[in-house]
Design a protein around this motif. Structure first.
Motif, PDB file in Angstrom:
ATOM      1  N   UNK A  48      -3.604  -0.124 -19.911  1.00 45.79           N
ATOM      2  CA  UNK A  48      -4.629  -1.057 -19.080  1.00 45.79           C
ATOM      3  C   UNK A  48      -5.816  -2.008 -19.591  1.00 45.79           C
ATOM      4  N   UNK A  49      -6.385  -2.970 -18.881  1.00 49.73           N
ATOM      5  CA  UNK A  49      -7.102  -3.698 -19.137  1.00 49.73           C
ATOM      6  C   UNK A  49      -8.923  -3.808 -18.815  1.00 49.73           C
ATOM      7  N   UNK A  50      -9.010  -2.472 -18.053  1.00 50.86           N
ATOM      8  CA  UNK A  50     -10.366  -2.426 -17.848  1.00 50.86           C
ATOM      9  C   UNK A  50     -10.318  -0.814 -17.151  1.00 50.86           C
ATOM     10  N   UNK A  51     -10.947  -0.457 -17.040  1.00 52.85           N
ATOM     11  CA  UNK A  51     -10.968   0.823 -16.121  1.00 52.85           C
ATOM     12  C   UNK A  51     -11.351   0.610 -14.351  1.00 52.85           C
ATOM     13  N   UNK A  52     -10.243   0.893 -13.760  1.00 53.41           N
ATOM     14  CA  UNK A  52      -9.806   0.791 -12.600  1.00 53.41           C
ATOM     15  C   UNK A  52     -11.123   1.991 -11.676  1.00 53.41           C
ATOM     16  N   UNK A  53     -11.277   1.266 -10.576  1.00 56.60           N
ATOM     17  CA  UNK A  53     -11.633   2.791  -9.319  1.00 56.60           C
ATOM     18  C   UNK A  53     -10.828   2.937  -8.997  1.00 56.60           C
ATOM     19  N   UNK A  54     -11.176   4.345  -7.719  1.00 59.30           N
ATOM     20  CA  UNK A  54     -10.601   5.289  -7.260  1.00 59.30           C
ATOM     21  C   UNK A  54      -9.810   4.902  -6.603  1.00 59.30           C
ATOM     22  N   UNK A  55     -10.941   3.201  -5.642  1.00 58.87           N
ATOM     23  CA  UNK A  55      -9.896   2.638  -4.766  1.00 58.87           C
ATOM     24  C   UNK A  55      -8.691   1.934  -5.159  1.00 58.87           C
ATOM     25  N   UNK A  56      -8.726   1.039  -6.327  1.00 54.71           N
ATOM     26  CA  UNK A  56      -7.737   0.613  -7.370  1.00 54.71           C
ATOM     27  C   UNK A  56      -6.299   1.699  -7.310  1.00 54.71           C
ATOM     28  N   UNK A  57      -6.970   2.540  -8.067  1.00 51.73           N
ATOM     29  CA  UNK A  57      -5.726   3.418  -7.862  1.00 51.73           C
ATOM     30  C   UNK A  57      -4.775   3.519  -7.122  1.00 51.73           C
ATOM     31  N   UNK A  58      -5.451   4.163  -5.517  1.00 48.28           N
ATOM     32  CA  UNK A  58      -5.267   4.555  -4.615  1.00 48.28           C
ATOM     33  C   UNK A  58      -4.478   3.038  -4.090  1.00 48.28           C
ATOM     34  N   UNK A  59      -5.139   2.153  -4.124  1.00 51.18           N
ATOM     35  CA  UNK A  59      -4.266   1.182  -3.572  1.00 51.18           C
ATOM     36  C   UNK A  59      -3.526   0.045  -4.418  1.00 51.18           C
ATOM     37  N   UNK A  60      -2.565   0.975  -5.316  1.00 50.44           N
ATOM     38  CA  UNK A  60      -1.565   1.069  -6.141  1.00 50.44           C
ATOM     39  C   UNK A  60      -0.176   2.360  -4.971  1.00 50.44           C
ATOM     40  N   UNK A  61      -1.042   3.156  -4.910  1.00 45.58           N
ATOM     41  CA  UNK A  61      -0.268   4.251  -4.905  1.00 45.58           C
ATOM     42  C   UNK A  61      -0.075   4.379  -3.527  1.00 45.58           C
ATOM     43  N   UNK A  62      -0.912   3.344  -2.802  1.00 42.72           N
ATOM     44  CA  UNK A  62      -0.870   3.299  -0.921  1.00 42.72           C
ATOM     45  C   UNK A  62      -0.635   1.579  -0.836  1.00 42.72           C
ATOM     46  N   UNK A  63       0.005   1.072  -1.659  1.00 43.27           N
ATOM     47  CA  UNK A  63       0.132  -0.324  -1.498  1.00 43.27           C
ATOM     48  C   UNK A  63       0.672  -0.942   0.303  1.00 43.27           C
ATOM     49  N   UNK A  64       0.118  -1.961   0.448  1.00 47.35           N
ATOM     50  CA  UNK A  64       0.569  -2.540   1.438  1.00 47.35           C
ATOM     51  C   UNK A  64       2.202  -3.212   1.071  1.00 47.35           C
ATOM     52  N   UNK A  65       3.199  -3.319   2.402  1.00 43.52           N
ATOM     53  CA  UNK A  65       4.279  -3.382   1.945  1.00 43.52           C
ATOM     54  C   UNK A  65       4.553  -5.355   3.047  1.00 43.52           C
ATOM     55  N   UNK A  66       4.779  -5.980   1.774  1.00 43.44           N
ATOM     56  CA  UNK A  66       5.236  -7.411   2.597  1.00 43.44           C
ATOM     57  C   UNK A  66       5.704  -8.698   1.749  1.00 43.44           C
ATOM     58  N   UNK A  67       5.783  -9.250   2.195  1.00 43.82           N
ATOM     59  CA  UNK A  67       6.773 -10.763   1.386  1.00 43.82           C
ATOM     60  C   UNK A  67       5.802 -11.881   0.216  1.00 43.82           C
ATOM     61  N   UNK A  68       4.901 -10.835  -0.264  1.00 48.50           N
ATOM     62  CA  UNK A  68       3.454 -12.449  -0.345  1.00 48.50           C
ATOM     63  C   UNK A  68       4.784 -12.098  -2.607  1.00 48.50           C
ATOM     64  N   UNK A  69       4.608 -13.270  -2.640  1.00 47.57           N
ATOM     65  CA  UNK A  69       4.680 -13.421  -3.790  1.00 47.57           C
ATOM     66  C   UNK A  69       3.794 -14.153  -4.860  1.00 47.57           C
ATOM     67  N   UNK A  70       2.986 -14.842  -4.213  1.00 47.11           N
ATOM     68  CA  UNK A  70       2.154 -15.729  -4.855  1.00 47.11           C
ATOM     69  C   UNK A  70       0.809 -15.741  -4.367  1.00 47.11           C
ATOM     70  N   UNK A  71      -0.501 -15.221  -4.823  1.00 46.06           N
ATOM     71  CA  UNK A  71      -1.619 -15.488  -4.388  1.00 46.06           C
ATOM     72  C   UNK A  71      -2.849 -16.431  -5.354  1.00 46.06           C
ATOM     73  N   UNK A  72      -3.616 -17.404  -4.753  1.00 47.86           N
ATOM     74  CA  UNK A  72      -4.733 -18.506  -5.137  1.00 47.86           C
ATOM     75  C   UNK A  72      -5.610 -17.988  -4.719  1.00 47.86           C
ATOM     76  N   UNK A  73      -7.442 -17.918  -5.597  1.00 50.01           N
ATOM     77  CA  UNK A  73      -8.864 -17.736  -5.147  1.00 50.01           C
ATOM     78  C   UNK A  73      -8.788 -18.593  -3.896  1.00 50.01           C
TER      79      UNK A  73
END
Length: 342
Positions: free
Chosen positions: A282-307
């Protein structure tokens, strides 16, 4: 001898005895605590240390030592103790003698390093940051529980926990291990298994998601994007991992507001532009919302993101490189206008 004198003497003796008895009674059972509050008794505190702390809350702190001696209370017990207005000294001594201390609610949020975590915990319990860091990085503890000094940060799940104030550094660490194991329920482990990830890998990815976006609503989308890349064996190309690599060289206080092209070729296993797959830890301490975001990720076709420059703090997502490049140009123009060079 005059009978009146004798009777008067007897009356005087009874009066003096009554006054002395009343004074003793007041020392022990008279209301002495003047306000509600708490005292924190150190593990090596003396009676004089306790008396000094009590002086803020009681009328006659010297009575504490006197009553304690009468009740054969010889050794203060460390901890946090609640005092209630109107308590008498007998109540106070009984409370401290029983060791019936009140737990504290200890909490911590996302800390980037064990050093910072130790400092945050030391603000809340008796153990100091040096003792805490030594316990956290103890080689026997780490090897027994399959952690390294870099991965051990993932054992500490940000939340609120009940502790006694005088908890030792080792007991704090051991309880956090139990909380970590309790957090990883069979349901969470099963979800990780379906992703072909270990719990350590879930936490590593969650730490990237945590650093990538502060918006909890976005985290399942970001997690889904990185999982798409992992599935197709793309490099994650996550800027937070590059920043982590930079800080390993420059120090944790080095500020990086903008990742430059020259940063993308840094020779580090944490540089996810050069290496495919997840970084080593890990690169930092994730909180519960981030861990559960991985376990319950949204399924989509995105491969790119930008601010996003239209919704500051959020991202623009894309499933094609052409769309992503358009988003990236807008962002680069905006960040240049802000004068952010590093």
């Amino acid at each position: 001898m005059n009978k009146k004198i004798i009777l008067g003497g007897i009356a005087a003796i009874f009066l003096i005895g009554g006054i002395i008895g009343f004074n003793y009674y007041q020392k022990i059972f008279g209301k002495t605590v003047t306000k509600d509050g708490a005292i924190y008794i150190g593990s090596n505190a003396s009676f004089m240390d306790v008396k000094k702390q009590l002086s803020e809350f009681v009328k006659h702190p010297e009575n504490f030592v006197w009553v304690a001696e009468k009740k054969k209370f010889t050794k203060p017990k460390g901890g946090k103790y609640l005092l209630k207005k109107g308590m008498n000294m007998n109540d106070v001594v009984n409370l401290l003698r029983s060791g019936n201390q009140t737990p504290i609610t200890l909490s911590f949020n996302n800390q980037d390093t064990l050093e910072k975590l130790a400092g945050r915990i030391a603000e809340q319990i008796e153990a100091d940051s040096i003792a805490l860091l030594q316990a956290m990085t103890n080689s026997n503890f780490l090897s027994t529980n399959n952690f390294t000094e870099k991965s051990a940060l993932g054992m500490y799940i940000p939340n609120s926990y009940q502790f006694y104030w005088n908890t030792s550094a080792e007991n704090f660490r051991d309880k956090m291990l139990r909380e970590y194991n309790r957090f990883w329920t069979s349901a969470r482990l099963e979800k990780a298994k379906k992703l072909n990830l270990s719990k350590e890998e879930v936490i590593t990815l969650a730490s990237i998601v945590q650093k990538e976006t502060a918006k909890k609503i976005e985290r399942p989308i970001v997690a889904g994007l990185y999982l798409n890349r992992l599935k197709d064996n793309w490099p994650l190309q996550a800027d937070p991992t590059v920043i982590y690599a930079i800080k390993e060289v420059k120090g944790q206080d080095f500020v990086v507001k903008r990742v430059l092209n020259k940063d993308l070729v840094i020779d580090s296993p944490y540089n996810t532009y050069k290496n495919t797959g997840l970084p080593p830890t890990l690169i930092a301490m994730p909180d519960i919302s981030s861990i559960d975001a991985v376990l319950n990720h949204q399924k989509h076709n995105y491969y790119y993101m930008c601010a996003s420059i239209d919704k500051i703090g959020f991202h623009e997502f894309a499933n094609s490189l052409a769309q992503h490049n358009r988003n990236a140009v807008k962002y680069q123009q905006w960040i240049n206008q802000q004068g952010i060079k590093r």
